[in-house]
Design a protein around this motif. Sequence first.
Motif, short mmCIF file in Angstrom:
data_model
loop_
_atom_site.label_atom_id
_atom_site.label_comp_id
_atom_site.label_asym_id
_atom_site.label_seq_id
_atom_site.Cartn_x
_atom_site.Cartn_y
_atom_site.Cartn_z
N GLU A 275 6.85 14.24 -5.20
CA GLU A 275 7.30 15.25 -4.21
C GLU A 275 6.41 15.49 -3.21
OE1 GLU A 275 6.39 19.42 -5.51
OE2 GLU A 275 5.42 18.80 -7.35
N ALA A 276 6.95 16.05 -2.04
CA ALA A 276 6.12 16.07 -0.57
C ALA A 276 5.29 17.26 -0.65
CB ALA A 276 7.03 16.00 0.29
N ASP A 277 4.32 17.46 -1.49
CA ASP A 277 3.30 18.55 -1.64
C ASP A 277 2.05 18.07 -0.63
OD1 ASP A 277 1.85 16.63 -3.07
OD2 ASP A 277 1.97 17.66 -4.85
N ILE B 55 0.81 -1.29 0.05
CA ILE B 55 -0.11 -0.10 0.12
C ILE B 55 0.70 1.44 0.05
CG2 ILE B 55 -1.72 1.35 1.25
CD1 ILE B 55 -2.88 -1.32 2.39
N THR B 56 1.87 1.28 1.05
CA THR B 56 2.59 2.74 1.05
C THR B 56 3.65 2.76 -0.03
OG1 THR B 56 4.12 1.29 2.65
CG2 THR B 56 2.32 2.79 3.58
N THR B 57 4.18 1.64 -0.45
CA THR B 57 4.92 1.81 -1.76
C THR B 57 4.25 2.38 -3.02
OG1 THR B 57 6.33 -0.14 -1.09
CG2 THR B 57 6.36 0.47 -3.44
N ASN B 58 2.95 1.94 -2.99
CA ASN B 58 2.32 2.71 -4.07
C ASN B 58 2.22 4.19 -3.83
OD1 ASN B 58 1.92 0.42 -5.41
ND2 ASN B 58 -0.04 -0.18 -4.49
N LEU B 59 2.01 4.34 -2.62
CA LEU B 59 1.90 5.93 -2.33
C LEU B 59 3.04 6.43 -2.84
CD1 LEU B 59 0.64 8.46 -0.88
CD2 LEU B 59 1.43 7.46 1.16
N PHE B 60 4.19 6.10 -2.35
CA PHE B 60 5.44 6.75 -2.72
C PHE B 60 5.69 6.82 -4.26
CE2 PHE B 60 6.46 6.87 1.89
CZ PHE B 60 7.22 7.90 1.74
N THR B 61 5.42 6.00 -4.99
CA THR B 61 5.54 5.84 -6.60
C THR B 61 4.67 6.88 -7.25
OG1 THR B 61 4.14 3.86 -6.75
CG2 THR B 61 6.60 3.48 -6.63
N THR B 62 3.32 7.12 -6.49
CA THR B 62 2.34 7.89 -7.07
C THR B 62 2.88 9.49 -7.00
OG1 THR B 62 0.62 6.35 -6.62
CG2 THR B 62 -0.08 8.73 -7.20
N TYR B 63 3.38 9.88 -5.83
CA TYR B 63 3.67 11.17 -5.74
C TYR B 63 5.29 11.24 -5.50
CZ TYR B 63 -1.02 12.24 -4.31
OH TYR B 63 -2.31 12.36 -4.02
N SER C 96 13.60 17.27 -0.33
CA SER C 96 13.04 17.19 -1.61
C SER C 96 12.85 16.07 -2.34
CB SER C 96 13.83 18.48 -2.71
OG SER C 96 15.07 17.85 -2.72
N SER C 97 13.93 15.22 -2.33
CA SER C 97 13.90 14.06 -3.22
C SER C 97 12.86 13.21 -2.47
CB SER C 97 15.32 13.49 -3.25
OG SER C 97 15.86 12.68 -2.12
N GLN C 98 12.42 11.88 -3.28
CA GLN C 98 11.78 11.10 -2.85
C GLN C 98 12.44 10.04 -1.49
OE1 GLN C 98 10.11 6.87 -4.29
NE2 GLN C 98 9.17 8.55 -5.52
N GLU C 99 13.57 9.93 -1.80
CA GLU C 99 14.35 9.05 -0.68
C GLU C 99 14.51 9.91 0.59
OE1 GLU C 99 15.85 6.25 0.97
OE2 GLU C 99 14.88 5.92 -1.14
N GLU C 100 14.96 11.12 0.48
CA GLU C 100 15.09 11.88 1.52
C GLU C 100 13.78 11.99 2.49
OE1 GLU C 100 18.30 15.44 0.30
OE2 GLU C 100 15.92 15.51 -0.13
N VAL C 101 12.64 11.94 1.84
CA VAL C 101 11.29 12.16 2.57
C VAL C 101 11.10 10.79 3.23
CG1 VAL C 101 8.89 12.42 2.49
CG2 VAL C 101 10.50 13.80 1.17
#
Length: 290
Positions: A20-22, A10-18, A60-65
């Motif tokens: 940036e952390a908007d 579930i959460t992996t899908n969330l990170f691939t959908t977004y 800013s990066s997905q990995e940092e978030v």
Amino acid sequence: MGFFDKLKKITTNLFTTYTEADEAFFEELEETLILSDFGMEIAVETVEKLREKVRKEKLSSQEEVRAALREIIVDTLNVGTTEVNVSTSPCVFLFIGVNGVGKTTSIGKMANLLRYGGKKCLLCAADTFRAAAADQLEIWSQRAKADLIRQHEGADPGAVLFDALQAAKARGVDVVLCDTAGRLHNKANLMAELAKLSKIIDRECPGAARETLLVLDATTGQNGLVQAKTFKEAAGLTGIILTKLDGTAKGGIAVAIAKELGVPVKFAGVGEGIDDLRPFDSEEYAEAII
């Protein structure tokens, strides 16, 4: 199978959908955590901490978030040691929890785990109120190659524990693992029963290392938190065993328990086999979440 595979998906899908952390990301993350049994308050608090961390550290990066969220979850989970105290021989583990959560099977799996760690174990069938509870525990004692002390159905649980402690001292046992009643008439009865068992341990094995482990079915979600609060008031808890994490469990209840009760999750049951009880790893859990 690793911990929390469904939640991971579930959460992996969330990170691939977004990417940036908007604000849309934060809103969906909050909803995901609520649906994952974090509970409303803790989900909101977790997202607020992440939002603040992203802003302050200019992530800013997905990995940092992802790394920031992982750190927040691990910090929330780390409320005490996940090691069990086996510093004396004998030491005593009381297993508590309502019927049907996997308490008896967890005792057998724990005995097996301790045996591989070089500990001699003895199982105590002090849940004398549930039909066939002692028979079930006897099966697990045989699987774990551990001794068992039992009496007839309806016997005094304190008397069974007394016998078990005497046997443990006589046989050079390292760990006594005691099953307790999962259902009594009311909370007062439950508190009285657990208090009596505690007094017997104090009297017969003064200074013995103790663990009071609450077994919770992870699939019950927030209802498990209500159970945990009741048992903490009745007996005090040193740790939680979360069972049935191989099924439909969403797993977030571990964070809710740590935050609300200040009690660490020490073990996770991830299957039906005797080897399917594993030490809980907050880093692995957080990695699955994000």
